[in-house]
Design an enzyme around this catalytic site. Structure first.
Site, PDB file in Angstrom:
ATOM      1  N   GLY A  54     -16.990  10.105   8.685  1.00 14.26           N
ATOM      2  CA  GLY A  54     -15.951   9.741   9.641  1.00 14.26           C
ATOM      3  C   GLY A  54     -16.386   8.461  10.338  1.00 14.26           C
ATOM      4  O   GLY A  54     -17.533   8.340  10.798  1.00 14.26           O
ATOM      5  N   ALA A  55     -15.471   7.487  10.392  1.00 17.02           N
ATOM      6  CA  ALA A  55     -15.842   6.138  10.835  1.00 17.02           C
ATOM      7  C   ALA A  55     -16.539   6.101  12.205  1.00 17.02           C
ATOM      8  O   ALA A  55     -17.642   5.535  12.327  1.00 17.02           O
ATOM      9  CB  ALA A  55     -14.604   5.244  10.814  1.00 17.02           C
ATOM     10  N   ARG A  90     -22.831   2.933   3.858  1.00 21.45           N
ATOM     11  CA  ARG A  90     -21.408   3.111   3.533  1.00 21.45           C
ATOM     12  C   ARG A  90     -20.691   1.808   3.902  1.00 21.45           C
ATOM     13  O   ARG A  90     -20.734   1.388   5.055  1.00 21.45           O
ATOM     14  CB  ARG A  90     -20.807   4.314   4.287  1.00 21.45           C
ATOM     15  CG  ARG A  90     -21.442   5.648   3.859  1.00 21.45           C
ATOM     16  CD  ARG A  90     -20.580   6.829   4.220  1.00 21.45           C
ATOM     17  NE  ARG A  90     -19.421   6.947   3.351  1.00 21.45           N
ATOM     18  CZ  ARG A  90     -18.394   7.780   3.593  1.00 21.45           C
ATOM     19  NH1 ARG A  90     -18.382   8.522   4.674  1.00 21.45           N
ATOM     20  NH2 ARG A  90     -17.373   7.851   2.760  1.00 21.45           N
ATOM     21  N   ASP A 247     -10.566   3.943   8.553  1.00 21.47           N
ATOM     22  CA  ASP A 247     -11.943   3.449   8.530  1.00 21.47           C
ATOM     23  C   ASP A 247     -12.027   1.970   8.870  1.00 21.47           C
ATOM     24  O   ASP A 247     -13.099   1.466   9.228  1.00 21.47           O
ATOM     25  CB  ASP A 247     -12.566   3.690   7.153  1.00 21.47           C
ATOM     26  CG  ASP A 247     -12.902   5.161   7.013  1.00 21.47           C
ATOM     27  OD1 ASP A 247     -11.979   5.952   6.773  1.00 21.47           O
ATOM     28  OD2 ASP A 247     -14.087   5.509   7.197  1.00 21.47           O
ATOM     29  N   ASN A 257      -7.919   3.833   4.660  1.00 18.15           N
ATOM     30  CA  ASN A 257      -8.299   5.218   4.990  1.00 18.15           C
ATOM     31  C   ASN A 257      -8.574   5.970   3.699  1.00 18.15           C
ATOM     32  O   ASN A 257      -8.486   5.411   2.598  1.00 18.15           O
ATOM     33  CB  ASN A 257      -7.185   5.889   5.805  1.00 18.15           C
ATOM     34  CG  ASN A 257      -7.628   7.215   6.394  1.00 18.15           C
ATOM     35  OD1 ASN A 257      -8.711   7.301   6.997  1.00 18.15           O
ATOM     36  ND2 ASN A 257      -6.843   8.261   6.221  1.00 18.15           N
TER      37      ASN A 257
HETATM   38  O1  MRU Z   1     -15.341   9.629   3.599  1.00 19.32           O
HETATM   39  P1  MRU Z   1     -15.134  10.108   5.006  1.00 19.32           P
HETATM   40  O2  MRU Z   1     -15.067  11.591   5.115  1.00 19.32           O
HETATM   41  O3  MRU Z   1     -16.127   9.492   5.951  1.00 19.32           O
HETATM   42  O4  MRU Z   1     -13.707   9.543   5.371  1.00 19.32           O
HETATM   43  C1  MRU Z   1     -13.187   9.770   6.639  1.00 19.32           C
HETATM   44  C2  MRU Z   1     -11.815   9.247   6.801  1.00 19.32           C
HETATM   45  O5  MRU Z   1     -11.222   8.737   5.888  1.00 19.32           O
HETATM   46  C3  MRU Z   1     -11.227   9.322   8.171  1.00 19.32           C
HETATM   47  O6  MRU Z   1      -9.834   9.414   8.090  1.00 19.32           O
HETATM   48  C4  MRU Z   1     -11.602   8.050   8.933  1.00 19.32           C
HETATM   49  O7  MRU Z   1     -12.981   7.867   8.932  1.00 19.32           O
HETATM   50  C5  MRU Z   1     -11.109   8.082  10.313  1.00 19.32           C
HETATM   51  S1  MRU Z   1     -12.111   9.171  11.257  1.00 19.32           S
HETATM   52  C6  MRU Z   1     -11.552   9.361  12.802  1.00 19.32           C
END
Ligand code: MRU
Length: 364
Positions: A54-55, A90, A247, A257
């Site tokens: 999650g970002a 990432r 993201d 996203n």
């Molecule tokens: O690969 P992830 O699980 O890190 O991806 C997360 C997402 O795509 C979320 O929608 C994004 O990070 C927004 S989090 C508030």
């Protein structure tokens, strides 16, 4: 958020100040376990393997990762190397680069002996600010949900607002509250009836595993659906709004996203369903304009596609193969939804049109 009556954040400084605690998201929803990250290497691995994800949360973890690196070696060289190591974990979420740069700038002019403590203070400030921004997103989103709920057709007055979400942009993706899920938590707590369609979100199933877990713990009515069901539900009037996180969002409002978000936006557009993106300002990349051309898209391991993880009969975590052994698999982790498909961006400063003008109106 409360887990079994106890309030939790997703990341914290351990009492000894020498390590950071996190919830291991690779074990949810089957087991609630915490991990102690006590070095640059363990922090980088936690981000890379998605123990934390999650970002906003990977941004905070990155900042604490710099603290851990500086505790071991506060030199200039170690600072530069640690930032590069963490940045490489990432590539898509801009929050990571943003938090690393902010923390590095905060500490680099200080004498080496003061750097680790300053990095700890900066990471804590980023975490606290994230909580405040997410809660404000929740308040602004709640006002929009109230408006949508008030506009339901006469036959549905008082019935739950049907909201679809993709991936996990909740408490687990941030420090607390979440982005896309914050308005849902606010609505539920305020007594505004809401039901959430939860996209499972292959390949890693953050929706089925994490969003369903969070919503269940908060008592929010929800139903898990396969990723391909959303368009069908929209065609049949069963979705009043889509809300997702992001993201990285460019200055003109292109939204990167989790893979599959774009298809939801297309289906929403075709069916006249409003498509909202919730984000703190730390997710805006002001240096980029064209999301499709300029945002780096993380390609993850093919095994995430060829295999799926769950619990076996004994409750143990198992991974099973889905595909024929020889078939190759490709795993782009994110996609870009053009600004034209976004009804509004929900930020900590309020709603903005998905355009440079709309964002500049809020952020100057
Ligand atoms: O690969 P992830 O699980 O890190 O991806 C997360 C997402 O795509 C979320 O929608 C994004 O990070 C927004 S989090 C508030």
């Amino acid at each position: 958020m409360n887990i079994d009556g106890r309030p939790w954040r997703t990341i914290w400084l351990e009492p000894d100040g020498r390590a950071v605690g996190v919830i291991d998201q690779t074990r949810l929803p089957h087991a609630f376990e915490t991990r102690r990250l006590d070095s640059l290497e363990t922090a980088a691995a936690a981000i890379r393997t998605m123990v934390v994800r999650g970002a906003p949360l990977i941004g905070v973890t990155g900042a604490y990762g710099l603290m851990l690196a500086l505790q071991a070696d506060p030199s200039d060289d170690a600072l530069v190397a640690a930032e590069a190591t963490l940045l490489a974990t990432r590539p898509t979420a801009v929050n990571l680069a943003w938090a690393l740069e902010r923390t590095r700038r905060r500490v680099q002019a200080l004498p080496p002996g003061e750097r680790a403590a300053a990095a700890a203070a900066e990471a804590a400030a980023i975490a606290d600010e994230d909580v405040a921004m997410c809660e404000a997103i929740g308040d602004h989103g709640l006002a929009e949900f109230r408006r949508l709920h008030g506009a339901l057709p006469p036959g549905r007055r008082g019935q739950p607002l049907q909201v679809l979400t993709h991936c996990n942009a909740g408490w687990l993706a941030t420090v607390d509250w979440g982005t896309a899920l914050a308005p849902i938590y606010k609505a539920h707590r305020a007594g505004l009836p809401v039901h959430v369609w939860v996209d499972e979100t292959r390949p890693r199933n953050q929706g089925a595993s994490l969003t369903a877990y969070e919503l269940g713990r908060e008592g929010v009515p929800h139903t898990v659906i396969v990723d391909n069901a959303g368009g069908h539900l929209m065609q049949h009037g069963q979705v009043d709004a889509v809300i997702v996180g992001t993201d990285r969002t460019t200055r003109r409002g292109d939204v990167c996203n989790k893979i599959g978000t774009y298809l939801k936006a297309l289906a929403a557009h075709d069916n006249g369903v409003p498509f909202y993106v919730a984000l703190p300002s730390s997710t805006i990349d002001w240096t980029l304009e064209d999301g499709l051309a300029e945002i780096p898209i993380e390609a993850r391991a093919a095994e995430e596609v060829t295999h799926i993880q769950g619990t076996g009969a004994a409750g143990d975590l198992v991974s099973v193969r889905l595909t024929p052994g020889p078939s190759p698999a490709f795993n782009p982790a994110f996609d870009v939804t053009p600004a034209r498909l976004v009804t509004a961006l929900i930020t900590e400063r309020g709603l903005a049109a998905a355009s440079e003008e709309g964002l500049r109106r809020l952020y100057g």
